[in-house]
Design a protein around this motif. Structure first.
Motif, PDB file in Angstrom:
ATOM      1  N   ILE A   1       0.870  -1.172   0.000  1.00 29.62           N
ATOM      2  CA  ILE A   1       0.000   0.000   0.000  1.00 29.62           C
ATOM      3  C   ILE A   1       0.907   1.222   0.000  1.00 29.62           C
ATOM      4  CG2 ILE A   1      -1.802   1.267   1.226  1.00 29.62           C
ATOM      5  CD1 ILE A   1      -2.603  -1.422   2.535  1.00 29.62           C
ATOM      6  N   ARG A   2       0.684   2.082  -0.982  1.00 30.48           N
ATOM      7  CA  ARG A   2       1.517   3.284  -1.065  1.00 30.48           C
ATOM      8  C   ARG A   2       0.641   4.515  -1.261  1.00 30.48           C
ATOM      9  NH1 ARG A   2       3.412   0.047  -5.300  1.00 30.48           N
ATOM     10  NH2 ARG A   2       5.461  -0.110  -4.394  1.00 30.48           N
ATOM     11  N   GLU A   3       1.237   5.642  -0.912  1.00 32.90           N
ATOM     12  CA  GLU A   3       0.578   6.937  -1.062  1.00 32.90           C
ATOM     13  C   GLU A   3       1.190   7.605  -2.287  1.00 32.90           C
ATOM     14  OE1 GLU A   3       0.113  10.903   1.696  1.00 32.90           O
ATOM     15  OE2 GLU A   3       0.714   9.019   2.621  1.00 32.90           O
ATOM     16  N   ILE A   4       0.350   7.904  -3.279  1.00 36.84           N
ATOM     17  CA  ILE A   4       0.826   8.529  -4.510  1.00 36.84           C
ATOM     18  C   ILE A   4      -0.039   9.756  -4.771  1.00 36.84           C
ATOM     19  CG2 ILE A   4       1.177   8.253  -6.994  1.00 36.84           C
ATOM     20  CD1 ILE A   4       1.460   5.237  -6.493  1.00 36.84           C
TER      21      ILE A   4
ATOM     22  N   ASN B   1      -3.821  10.014  -3.888  1.00 31.95           N
ATOM     23  CA  ASN B   1      -4.441   8.690  -3.856  1.00 31.95           C
ATOM     24  C   ASN B   1      -3.660   7.716  -2.981  1.00 31.95           C
ATOM     25  OD1 ASN B   1      -6.495   9.258  -5.851  1.00 31.95           O
ATOM     26  ND2 ASN B   1      -4.869   9.197  -7.379  1.00 31.95           N
ATOM     27  N   TYR B   2      -4.361   6.653  -2.596  1.00 37.96           N
ATOM     28  CA  TYR B   2      -3.728   5.476  -2.015  1.00 37.96           C
ATOM     29  C   TYR B   2      -3.803   4.397  -3.082  1.00 37.96           C
ATOM     30  CZ  TYR B   2      -4.306   7.762   2.499  1.00 37.96           C
ATOM     31  OH  TYR B   2      -4.261   8.658   3.534  1.00 37.96           O
ATOM     32  N   GLU B   3      -2.732   3.618  -3.211  1.00 38.14           N
ATOM     33  CA  GLU B   3      -2.704   2.553  -4.195  1.00 38.14           C
ATOM     34  C   GLU B   3      -2.369   1.236  -3.509  1.00 38.14           C
ATOM     35  OE1 GLU B   3      -1.048   3.114  -8.354  1.00 38.14           O
ATOM     36  OE2 GLU B   3       0.446   1.760  -7.470  1.00 38.14           O
ATOM     37  N   LEU B   4      -3.212   0.236  -3.744  1.00 38.08           N
ATOM     38  CA  LEU B   4      -2.982  -1.114  -3.229  1.00 38.08           C
ATOM     39  C   LEU B   4      -2.534  -1.978  -4.391  1.00 38.08           C
ATOM     40  CD1 LEU B   4      -5.392   0.177  -1.440  1.00 38.08           C
ATOM     41  CD2 LEU B   4      -5.718  -2.168  -0.691  1.00 38.08           C
TER      42      LEU B   4
ATOM     43  N   LEU C   1      -7.564   4.452  -4.531  1.00 32.69           N
ATOM     44  CA  LEU C   1      -8.566   5.137  -3.703  1.00 32.69           C
ATOM     45  C   LEU C   1      -8.138   6.589  -3.528  1.00 32.69           C
ATOM     46  CD1 LEU C   1      -8.410   2.568  -0.799  1.00 32.69           C
ATOM     47  CD2 LEU C   1     -10.284   2.719  -2.395  1.00 32.69           C
ATOM     48  N   PRO C   2      -9.066   7.545  -3.602  1.00 34.35           N
ATOM     49  CA  PRO C   2      -8.692   8.935  -3.332  1.00 34.35           C
ATOM     50  C   PRO C   2      -8.423   9.139  -1.835  1.00 34.35           C
ATOM     51  CG  PRO C   2     -11.048   8.771  -3.711  1.00 34.35           C
ATOM     52  CD  PRO C   2     -10.475   7.408  -3.962  1.00 34.35           C
TER      53      PRO C   2
END
Length: 132
Positions: free
Chosen positions: A30-33, A36-39, A115-116
């Motif tokens: 899980i990262r913060e870009i 957004n969050y990206e899984l 996800l935003p």
């Protein structure tokens, strides 16, 4: 048992290989870009058609099914470490997300869900999310 069979059994003993465990299925980064969050979820061997994403009561649930049939025509299986069957994992993301806020795509055995970070205000109950 022939000498070859004995050596083959010894070669594939756990002293040389660490066995895979069911708990290792669906490894997720899980990262913060930006906003957004990206899984990034590993699902090797699964097809897009056999993956379902659901959103209910603030939980994002990922389910995948893969046939566990063995094919003896491809040779005798000596050791099995790759899991085949049903896997499921849930993440609590909050009740303010709707299925319109979540994007998902599947490429090369990896499911990517975006996800935003800003939580929307509208609350939706139970929907499925389309995988591109």
């Amino acid at each position: 048992m022939s000498y070859f069979d004995y050596m083959l059994d010894d070669l594939f003993n756990d002293r040389f290989f660490t066995p895979a465990k069911k708990a290792n299925v669906m490894k997720t980064d899980i990262r913060e870009i930006d906003n957004n969050y990206e899984l990034n979820i590993e699902l090797p061997g699964y097809s897009k058609e056999n993956i379902k994403l659901g959103l209910k009561d603030g939980y994002l649930t990922i389910e995948a099914d893969q046939s566990s049939e063995s094919n003896e025509a491809n040779g005798k299986l000596i050791r099995k470490e790759r899991y085949k069957g049903h896997v499921s994992r849930s993440f609590y993301i909050g009740k303010n997300y709707t299925h319109e806020n979540i994007q998902a795509k599947f490429n090369n055995g990896e499911l990517i869900i975006t996800l935003p970070k800003e939580l929307p205000e509208k609350v939706q109950q139970n929907h499925f999310i389309t995988i591109e």
